[in-house]
Motif scaffolding. Structure first.
Motif, PDB file in Angstrom:
ATOM      1  N   LYS A  73       0.835  -1.206   0.000  1.00  0.00           N
ATOM      2  CA  LYS A  73       0.000   0.000   0.000  1.00  0.00           C
ATOM      3  C   LYS A  73       0.871   1.258   0.000  1.00  0.00           C
ATOM      4  O   LYS A  73       0.589   2.215  -0.742  1.00  0.00           O
ATOM      5  CB  LYS A  73      -0.917  -0.014   1.222  1.00  0.00           C
ATOM      6  N   ALA A  74       1.925   1.257   0.811  1.00  0.00           N
ATOM      7  CA  ALA A  74       2.835   2.409   0.851  1.00  0.00           C
ATOM      8  C   ALA A  74       3.541   2.583  -0.485  1.00  0.00           C
ATOM      9  O   ALA A  74       3.709   3.709  -0.966  1.00  0.00           O
ATOM     10  CB  ALA A  74       3.849   2.219   1.978  1.00  0.00           C
ATOM     11  N   TRP A  75       3.941   1.463  -1.096  1.00  0.00           N
ATOM     12  CA  TRP A  75       4.579   1.528  -2.417  1.00  0.00           C
ATOM     13  C   TRP A  75       3.631   2.136  -3.449  1.00  0.00           C
ATOM     14  O   TRP A  75       4.054   2.955  -4.278  1.00  0.00           O
ATOM     15  CB  TRP A  75       4.997   0.125  -2.849  1.00  0.00           C
ATOM     16  N   MET A  76       2.366   1.747  -3.418  1.00  0.00           N
ATOM     17  CA  MET A  76       1.391   2.292  -4.361  1.00  0.00           C
ATOM     18  C   MET A  76       1.265   3.803  -4.204  1.00  0.00           C
ATOM     19  O   MET A  76       1.119   4.538  -5.191  1.00  0.00           O
ATOM     20  CB  MET A  76       0.027   1.622  -4.162  1.00  0.00           C
ATOM     21  N   HIS A  77       1.356   4.274  -2.949  1.00  0.00           N
ATOM     22  CA  HIS A  77       1.267   5.714  -2.693  1.00  0.00           C
ATOM     23  C   HIS A  77       2.514   6.428  -3.208  1.00  0.00           C
ATOM     24  O   HIS A  77       2.410   7.440  -3.916  1.00  0.00           O
ATOM     25  CB  HIS A  77       1.091   5.952  -1.197  1.00  0.00           C
ATOM     26  N   TRP A  78       3.698   5.904  -2.876  1.00  0.00           N
ATOM     27  CA  TRP A  78       4.949   6.551  -3.286  1.00  0.00           C
ATOM     28  C   TRP A  78       5.145   6.520  -4.801  1.00  0.00           C
ATOM     29  O   TRP A  78       5.646   7.476  -5.388  1.00  0.00           O
ATOM     30  CB  TRP A  78       6.134   5.880  -2.605  1.00  0.00           C
ATOM     31  N   ALA A  79       4.751   5.398  -5.426  1.00  0.00           N
ATOM     32  CA  ALA A  79       4.953   5.254  -6.875  1.00  0.00           C
ATOM     33  C   ALA A  79       3.779   5.813  -7.676  1.00  0.00           C
ATOM     34  O   ALA A  79       3.783   5.742  -8.906  1.00  0.00           O
ATOM     35  CB  ALA A  79       5.163   3.783  -7.219  1.00  0.00           C
ATOM     36  N   ASP A  80       2.774   6.359  -6.972  1.00  0.00           N
ATOM     37  CA  ASP A  80       1.604   6.945  -7.617  1.00  0.00           C
ATOM     38  C   ASP A  80       0.903   5.924  -8.520  1.00  0.00           C
ATOM     39  O   ASP A  80       0.632   6.169  -9.699  1.00  0.00           O
ATOM     40  CB  ASP A  80       2.008   8.184  -8.435  1.00  0.00           C
ATOM     41  N   ILE A  81       0.617   4.756  -7.941  1.00  0.00           N
ATOM     42  CA  ILE A  81      -0.074   3.681  -8.658  1.00  0.00           C
ATOM     43  C   ILE A  81      -1.560   3.735  -8.315  1.00  0.00           C
ATOM     44  O   ILE A  81      -1.933   3.711  -7.145  1.00  0.00           O
ATOM     45  CB  ILE A  81       0.491   2.298  -8.278  1.00  0.00           C
ATOM     46  N   ARG A  82      -2.405   3.796  -9.352  1.00  0.00           N
ATOM     47  CA  ARG A  82      -3.849   3.814  -9.132  1.00  0.00           C
ATOM     48  C   ARG A  82      -4.493   2.697  -9.958  1.00  0.00           C
ATOM     49  O   ARG A  82      -4.403   2.712 -11.186  1.00  0.00           O
ATOM     50  CB  ARG A  82      -4.439   5.168  -9.525  1.00  0.00           C
ATOM     51  N   VAL A  83      -5.096   1.736  -9.272  1.00  0.00           N
ATOM     52  CA  VAL A  83      -5.789   0.639  -9.942  1.00  0.00           C
ATOM     53  C   VAL A  83      -7.114   0.386  -9.250  1.00  0.00           C
ATOM     54  O   VAL A  83      -7.289   0.710  -8.075  1.00  0.00           O
ATOM     55  CB  VAL A  83      -4.951  -0.664  -9.932  1.00  0.00           C
ATOM     56  N   ASN A  84      -8.023  -0.220  -9.990  1.00  0.00           N
ATOM     57  CA  ASN A  84      -9.351  -0.509  -9.451  1.00  0.00           C
ATOM     58  C   ASN A  84      -9.356  -1.907  -8.801  1.00  0.00           C
ATOM     59  O   ASN A  84     -10.056  -2.822  -9.238  1.00  0.00           O
ATOM     60  CB  ASN A  84     -10.391  -0.436 -10.570  1.00  0.00           C
ATOM     61  N   MET A 172       4.626  -5.250  -7.081  1.00  0.00           N
ATOM     62  CA  MET A 172       5.512  -4.078  -7.083  1.00  0.00           C
ATOM     63  C   MET A 172       6.468  -4.103  -8.274  1.00  0.00           C
ATOM     64  O   MET A 172       6.878  -3.057  -8.775  1.00  0.00           O
ATOM     65  CB  MET A 172       6.286  -4.002  -5.769  1.00  0.00           C
ATOM     66  N   LEU A 173       6.825  -5.292  -8.750  1.00  0.00           N
ATOM     67  CA  LEU A 173       7.762  -5.407  -9.861  1.00  0.00           C
ATOM     68  C   LEU A 173       7.091  -5.212 -11.225  1.00  0.00           C
ATOM     69  O   LEU A 173       7.702  -4.683 -12.145  1.00  0.00           O
ATOM     70  CB  LEU A 173       8.459  -6.772  -9.828  1.00  0.00           C
ATOM     71  N   VAL A 174       5.848  -5.661 -11.348  1.00  0.00           N
ATOM     72  CA  VAL A 174       5.173  -5.669 -12.650  1.00  0.00           C
ATOM     73  C   VAL A 174       5.135  -4.302 -13.335  1.00  0.00           C
ATOM     74  O   VAL A 174       5.447  -4.208 -14.531  1.00  0.00           O
ATOM     75  CB  VAL A 174       3.747  -6.259 -12.507  1.00  0.00           C
ATOM     76  N   PRO A 175       4.773  -3.196 -12.661  1.00  0.00           N
ATOM     77  CA  PRO A 175       4.732  -1.908 -13.367  1.00  0.00           C
ATOM     78  C   PRO A 175       6.099  -1.462 -13.878  1.00  0.00           C
ATOM     79  O   PRO A 175       6.177  -0.699 -14.840  1.00  0.00           O
ATOM     80  CB  PRO A 175       4.215  -0.933 -12.293  1.00  0.00           C
ATOM     81  N   CYS A 176       7.152  -1.923 -13.228  1.00  0.00           N
ATOM     82  CA  CYS A 176       8.500  -1.490 -13.608  1.00  0.00           C
ATOM     83  C   CYS A 176       9.115  -2.396 -14.664  1.00  0.00           C
ATOM     84  O   CYS A 176       9.723  -1.923 -15.623  1.00  0.00           O
ATOM     85  CB  CYS A 176       9.388  -1.463 -12.360  1.00  0.00           C
ATOM     86  N   THR A 177       8.971  -3.717 -14.495  1.00  0.00           N
ATOM     87  CA  THR A 177       9.661  -4.674 -15.367  1.00  0.00           C
ATOM     88  C   THR A 177       8.743  -5.352 -16.378  1.00  0.00           C
ATOM     89  O   THR A 177       9.217  -5.927 -17.353  1.00  0.00           O
ATOM     90  CB  THR A 177      10.311  -5.774 -14.524  1.00  0.00           C
ATOM     91  N   GLY A 178       7.432  -5.294 -16.134  1.00  0.00           N
ATOM     92  CA  GLY A 178       6.510  -6.090 -16.925  1.00  0.00           C
ATOM     93  C   GLY A 178       6.338  -7.456 -16.283  1.00  0.00           C
ATOM     94  O   GLY A 178       7.203  -7.900 -15.520  1.00  0.00           O
ATOM     95  N   PRO A 179       5.232  -8.152 -16.566  1.00  0.00           N
ATOM     96  CA  PRO A 179       4.943  -9.419 -15.890  1.00  0.00           C
ATOM     97  C   PRO A 179       5.932 -10.535 -16.189  1.00  0.00           C
ATOM     98  O   PRO A 179       6.293 -11.302 -15.299  1.00  0.00           O
ATOM     99  CB  PRO A 179       3.538  -9.781 -16.385  1.00  0.00           C
ATOM    100  N   THR A 180       6.390 -10.645 -17.443  1.00  0.00           N
ATOM    101  CA  THR A 180       7.306 -11.737 -17.793  1.00  0.00           C
ATOM    102  C   THR A 180       8.629 -11.600 -17.077  1.00  0.00           C
ATOM    103  O   THR A 180       9.146 -12.561 -16.483  1.00  0.00           O
ATOM    104  CB  THR A 180       7.527 -11.789 -19.318  1.00  0.00           C
ATOM    105  N   ALA A 181       9.228 -10.418 -17.109  1.00  0.00           N
ATOM    106  CA  ALA A 181      10.510 -10.202 -16.428  1.00  0.00           C
ATOM    107  C   ALA A 181      10.360 -10.347 -14.917  1.00  0.00           C
ATOM    108  O   ALA A 181      11.249 -10.859 -14.238  1.00  0.00           O
ATOM    109  CB  ALA A 181      11.057  -8.815 -16.772  1.00  0.00           C
ATOM    110  N   CYS A 300      -2.627  -8.095 -13.168  1.00  0.00           N
ATOM    111  CA  CYS A 300      -2.406  -7.740 -14.566  1.00  0.00           C
ATOM    112  C   CYS A 300      -2.833  -6.309 -14.870  1.00  0.00           C
ATOM    113  O   CYS A 300      -2.416  -5.737 -15.866  1.00  0.00           O
ATOM    114  CB  CYS A 300      -3.143  -8.714 -15.487  1.00  0.00           C
ATOM    115  N   SER A 301      -3.666  -5.734 -13.997  1.00  0.00           N
ATOM    116  CA  SER A 301      -4.072  -4.340 -14.190  1.00  0.00           C
ATOM    117  C   SER A 301      -2.903  -3.391 -13.967  1.00  0.00           C
ATOM    118  O   SER A 301      -2.983  -2.209 -14.319  1.00  0.00           O
ATOM    119  CB  SER A 301      -5.217  -3.991 -13.256  1.00  0.00           C
ATOM    120  N   LEU A 302      -1.811  -3.896 -13.403  1.00  0.00           N
ATOM    121  CA  LEU A 302      -0.623  -3.069 -13.146  1.00  0.00           C
ATOM    122  C   LEU A 302       0.310  -3.031 -14.346  1.00  0.00           C
ATOM    123  O   LEU A 302       1.254  -2.249 -14.366  1.00  0.00           O
ATOM    124  CB  LEU A 302       0.145  -3.611 -11.940  1.00  0.00           C
TER     125      LEU A 302
END
Length: 310
Positions: A73-84, A172-181, A300-302
């Motif tokens: 949750k803190a990571w989502m706030h710091w990285a400005d991640i918004r998902v439903n 936390m990794l998916v938005p930065c690296t993508g799901p496969t990586a 996957c929404s990330l």
């Protein structure tokens, strides 16, 4: 003719992406350090398998696991991640598709272990029926749940490690690296975290440093490979229950003992079962983890819309 200036905007997006990735890596490192560090807040000269040590360490890692959603949750706030989606849903704690997520990955893992399972049944005086009777023996299960080592290996470790190293780190990794990586990067934190056993071995003076490093290197290899498998299960199903069940099963079986299989009187049948199991695993890997079976996958929404693993 003047063209619109996109340079500053693009540069700002790149810088934001870099910051997001650094926050992601630092958050994963924080979780890994908290998990391993919690094992050593209790000072004791007793071995790691002593019941009192297991109880204290179990309490520590359960606390870290309980705090892992707050880290996400803190990571989502710091990285400005918004998902439903709720944080727990991103971490694979959800109801939709729960039953197939608990059963199908286990079937897949058991297919991989067909060789060791056949080997064990052949060594049982009562054969396959004896193995089944042992599995259904209530008294045996009562003994297991009273054993601290069994509870650690089959319950505490699978639940806490999967929740922290898969459920928390992969979103936390998916938005930065993508799901496969992310499937291949997250297990590195998991593998490195197991190097803490070096401290245990040196404290007990059981083996030389070269033997300890060799064993630790081997452990890093198979824990990383296993971590990639459970990360794949998590990304394909969107559930944490599959990785937990597979982790518990693998802990109960240990590494396949090919050396013993090669020395067995019926080695041809056992080796054939190893081969059949491997082929079944490869054939069933994608069908049994088809996202269609598990409903929309929140993690996957990330990722970007074109991400293949989702």
């Amino acid at each position: 003719m003047l063209e619109p200036e996109h340079g500053p905007v693009i540069q700002e997006e790149v810088e934001h992406s870099h910051v997001r990735c650094w926050v992601c890596v630092l958050s994963c490192l924080l979780l890994a350090c908290l998990y391993v560090g919690s094992l050593y807040i209790w000072r004791s000269s007793l071995p790691r398998d002593h019941p009192s040590v297991i109880k204290r360490r179990s309490a520590s890692v359960l606390l870290v696991s309980a705090l892992s959603p707050a880290v996400v949750k803190a990571w989502m706030h710091w990285a400005d991640i918004r998902v439903n989606a709720f944080v727990l849903e991103l971490m694979g704690v959800r109801l939709e598709g729960l039953v197939p997520a608990a059963i199908l990955p286990l079937i897949l893992t058991m297919a991989f272990y067909l060789g060791p399972l056949v080997h064990s049944a052949m060594d049982n005086p009562k054969g396959f029926s004896g193995e089944l009777q042992s599995l259904l023996d209530v008294q045996s299960w009562r003994w297991c749940v009273r054993d601290a080592v069994w509870l650690r290996n089959q319950l505490v470790a699978p639940v806490t490690e999967e929740l922290v190293f898969r459920g928390a780190m992969l979103p936390m990794l998916v938005p930065c690296t993508g799901p496969t990586a992310a499937i291949f990067i997250a297990p590195l934190f998991f593998g490195v975290a197991h190097f803490h056993h070096i401290i245990e071995q040196r404290r007990l003076h059981k083996d030389s440093m070269s033997i300890i490093l060799l064993v630790s290197g081997t452990q890093f290899l198979y824990t990383t490979l296993f971590g990639a498998f459970t990360a794949f299960i998590f990304m394909r199903t969107g559930h944490i229950v599959g990785p937990v069940v597979c982790h518990a099963f693998c802990n109960s079986q240990g590494l396949p003992d090919l050396t013993s299989a090669l020395q067995h009187p019926q080695k041809s049948a056992i080796l054939l079962s190893y081969l059949v199991g491997l082929l079944l695993f490869l054939v069933l890997l994608f069908p049994l983890t088809d996202p269609f079976l598990y409903g929309p996958i929140p993690v996957c929404s990330l990722s970007a819309p074109a991400a293949s693993a989702c």
